[in-house]
Design an enzyme around this catalytic site. Structure first.
Site, PDB file in Angstrom:
ATOM      1  N   HIS A 190       1.047  -1.113   0.243  1.00 13.96           N
ATOM      2  CA  HIS A 190      -0.181   0.301  -0.313  1.00 13.96           C
ATOM      3  C   HIS A 190       1.094   1.482   0.117  1.00 13.96           C
ATOM      4  O   HIS A 190       0.860   2.313  -0.436  1.00 13.96           O
ATOM      5  CB  HIS A 190      -0.645  -0.322   1.544  1.00 13.96           C
ATOM      6  CG  HIS A 190      -1.646  -1.189   1.354  1.00 13.96           C
ATOM      7  ND1 HIS A 190      -1.999  -1.262   2.913  1.00 13.96           N
ATOM      8  CD2 HIS A 190      -1.978  -2.001   0.901  1.00 13.96           C
ATOM      9  CE1 HIS A 190      -2.969  -2.594   2.546  1.00 13.96           C
ATOM     10  NE2 HIS A 190      -2.985  -3.160   1.378  1.00 13.96           N
TER      11      HIS A 190
ATOM     12  N   ASP B 231      -6.176   4.989   0.646  1.00 11.91           N
ATOM     13  CA  ASP B 231      -6.391   4.342  -0.106  1.00 11.91           C
ATOM     14  C   ASP B 231      -7.855   3.170   0.032  1.00 11.91           C
ATOM     15  O   ASP B 231      -8.189   3.875   1.425  1.00 11.91           O
ATOM     16  CB  ASP B 231      -5.430   3.410   0.455  1.00 11.91           C
ATOM     17  CG  ASP B 231      -4.810   3.070   1.808  1.00 11.91           C
ATOM     18  OD1 ASP B 231      -6.515   2.243   2.877  1.00 11.91           O
ATOM     19  OD2 ASP B 231      -3.789   2.223   2.010  1.00 11.91           O
TER      20      ASP B 231
ATOM     21  N   GLU C 233      -5.756 -10.563  -3.546  1.00 11.37           N
ATOM     22  CA  GLU C 233      -6.489 -10.622  -4.501  1.00 11.37           C
ATOM     23  C   GLU C 233      -4.996 -11.602  -6.093  1.00 11.37           C
ATOM     24  O   GLU C 233      -5.467 -11.901  -6.893  1.00 11.37           O
ATOM     25  CB  GLU C 233      -6.884  -9.377  -5.623  1.00 11.37           C
ATOM     26  CG  GLU C 233      -5.520  -8.478  -6.332  1.00 11.37           C
ATOM     27  CD  GLU C 233      -4.321  -8.048  -5.534  1.00 11.37           C
ATOM     28  OE1 GLU C 233      -3.685  -7.142  -6.212  1.00 11.37           O
ATOM     29  OE2 GLU C 233      -4.480  -8.114  -4.341  1.00 11.37           O
ATOM     30  N   GLN C 234      -4.528 -11.871  -5.283  1.00 10.87           N
ATOM     31  CA  GLN C 234      -3.611 -12.835  -6.141  1.00 10.87           C
ATOM     32  C   GLN C 234      -3.400 -13.941  -7.382  1.00 10.87           C
ATOM     33  O   GLN C 234      -2.780 -14.194  -8.410  1.00 10.87           O
ATOM     34  CB  GLN C 234      -1.820 -12.970  -5.118  1.00 10.87           C
ATOM     35  CG  GLN C 234      -1.695 -11.942  -4.601  1.00 10.87           C
ATOM     36  CD  GLN C 234       0.096 -12.743  -3.642  1.00 10.87           C
ATOM     37  OE1 GLN C 234       0.041 -13.593  -3.663  1.00 10.87           O
ATOM     38  NE2 GLN C 234      -0.258 -11.490  -2.503  1.00 10.87           N
TER      39      GLN C 234
END
Length: 488
Positions: free
Chosen positions: A19, A116, A397-398
């Site tokens: 991030h 974010d 989310e890989q």
């Protein structure tokens, strides 16, 4: 454009290098290209040595002002078994008071707040100050589409997503296979699932979304997200979506004995002959998988640089909050490798404990492949340096990233089994390494992946250059911020 006072932007980043790093790069673009003043409020976990090092050493003080907000007291709010998304959301919720206090003291008054996805509750602070608010998505447009559409899927689908027989359909976007959903969707009864749904609602309270991708890479998905697009219509979403990536690090400026030794070793290797192996700042694997990976690298017959971390049984993201704190000597990790592995491979392999200066390595001419966890930051670093990938997704989310890279974009090869479900065997690892790293001129697939990667690399560079799609998009955001600020 001459201004009597600088345009001030505040950017809020949640804990985690995935991030913080893209947030830093976004801030630099505003400073360098638009002469903004940017203050980064970096909420830290206080447990990652690399996170602290990055804030203190890699940032250029003259470009951005960074305020380190220590992680708030979480006693009684989370425990060590809570999932990463739960811990991130609670951390940012508890940090909201500190964020508001700091913003209220910044002069001149900020013209915009950029947060974010884990800090969307801070949008209320911007509303009180009557300034624009943008949400920065450090990942890509397909992930954003799934996140935004998840509340609809929540009502449409009964039972666990991973048990569904058909792919999850998102209007105007590629469907998502049940096994590829991001971590919070794996178990709808877990606390992080409710937190995840809240993120989707928070994003739509902003004045716009900045996504770390570019038009040419994900045109179809971006069109679906924008006004008039099928997903935008389904969501009744009115806010603009800007593709402003790829936002990636430049090679680190600081030097160290470890970096110098890695670069010296790479200098001695043939062009595109080395596979680089790293699973990011948070990725871990089991002892059994670590052994199979070691054997696979050895069986491949290719040179390698491997960023090694002690194995951990259990969660694949177990190192997310602790990167850089353990096993900073190779000798501490060697005991987990096959007997004789180091001595047998001392001429063709290099082990680096815990952390490496990844961009410096990926830019080196001798690196021809990257075994990666497919974190979006690492993925972009690979794409912008034209290095073909072996997709090894672990968490977050890989799995979506790996599917997109291997099946949609043709930029990677991947194992037949998910590494989080089964152990990837040494023979398959060796095959994938040989498939990606040059050495077999008759392997047509190797050439296709490499050629495709070079095309995407050129596209990425063009998008970020003056006049490119991402440059223009960020310029539009900058003009909107200046315009909303009124006459100076």
């Amino acid at each position: 454009m001459e201004q009597h006072k600088p345009t001030q932007v505040v950017l809020v980043s949640s804990p985690g290098l995935g991030h913080l790093i893209p947030a830093i790069e976004l801030a630099k673009r505003f400073v360098v290209h638009h002469n903004f003043k940017v203050t980064i409020l970096a909420v830290t976990s206080q447990t990652s040595g690399r996170e602290t090092h990055l804030i203190n050493s890699i940032l250029t003080p003259s470009l951005c002002h960074v305020i380190n907000i220590p992680s708030p007291d979480m006693t009684g709010l989370v425990d060590q078994n809570d999932a990463v998304v739960t811990r991130l959301c609670v951390t940012m919720r508890q940090a909201k008071h500190a964020i508001k206090s700091i913003i209220s003291k910044i002069t001149p008054r900020p013209s915009a707040l950029i947060v974010d996805i884990f800090a969307t509750e801070a949008i209320a602070i911007a509303r009180e100050l009557n300034v624009l608010t943008y949400v920065f998505v450090a990942s890509h447009a397909w992930f954003l589409s799934l996140l935004l559409y998840s509340p609809f899927l929540h009502h449409k689908i009964q039972g666990q997503y991973v048990d569904q027989k058909e792919a999850l359909k998102i209007p105007g976007c590629s469907p998502v296979r049940p096994e590829d959903v991001c971590d919070p969707m794996l178990d709808r009864s877990d606390t992080q699932y409710a937190e995840y749904l809240g993120l989707s609602n928070g994003i739509q309270q902003s004045d716009g979304v900045l996504v770390n991708t570019w038009e040419e890479l994900q045109f179809k998905t971006l069109e679906a997200l924008r006004e008039g697009g099928l997903l935008s219509q389904a969501l009744n979403m009115k806010i603009p979506v800007y593709a402003v990536g790829p936002l990636v690090r430049e090679p680190e400026l600081e030097t160290s004995s470890v970096t110098d030794s890695v670069v010296c070793w790479l200098d001695e290797q043939p062009t595109e002959s080395v596979v680089y192996v790293s699973f990011g700042s948070g990725g871990t694997m089991s002892y059994e998988q670590m052994n199979e990976l070691a054997w696979g690298l050895e069986l491949s017959g290719r040179r390698f640089v491997w960023v090694v971390r002690a194995p951990i049984e259990g969660a694949a993201d177990a190192a997310f909050f602790t990167t850089g704190n353990k096993c900073n000597q190779v000798d501490e990790v060697v005991k987990y490798l096959p007997e004789g592995f180091v001595s047998r491979n001392k001429k063709v392999g290099l082990l680096v404990p815990e952390w490496a200066q990844q961009v410096t390595i990926l830019k080196h001419r001798s690196v021809g492949g990257f075994v990666s966890h497919c974190g979006w930051g690492s993925t972009l670093e690979s794409l912008t340096n034209g290095v073909p990938m072996i997709a090894w997704p672990l968490y977050a989310e890989q799995r979506m990233n790996a599917t997109m890279l291997a099946e949609e974009l043709g930029l990677a090869v991947r194992p037949k089994v998910l590494p989080t479900k089964k152990v990837v065997q040494r023979e398959e690892i060796a095959r994938m390494v040989r498939e990606v790293v040059q050495g077999d001129d008759e392997n047509a697939k190797t050439n296709r992946v490499r050629e495709r990667m070079k095309e995407v690399q050129r596209s990425a560079i063009k998008a970020s250059s003056e006049g490119g799609s991402s440059y223009v998009a960020l310029s539009h955001v900058a003009k909107t911020i200046v315009g909303a600020d009124g006459p100076n």
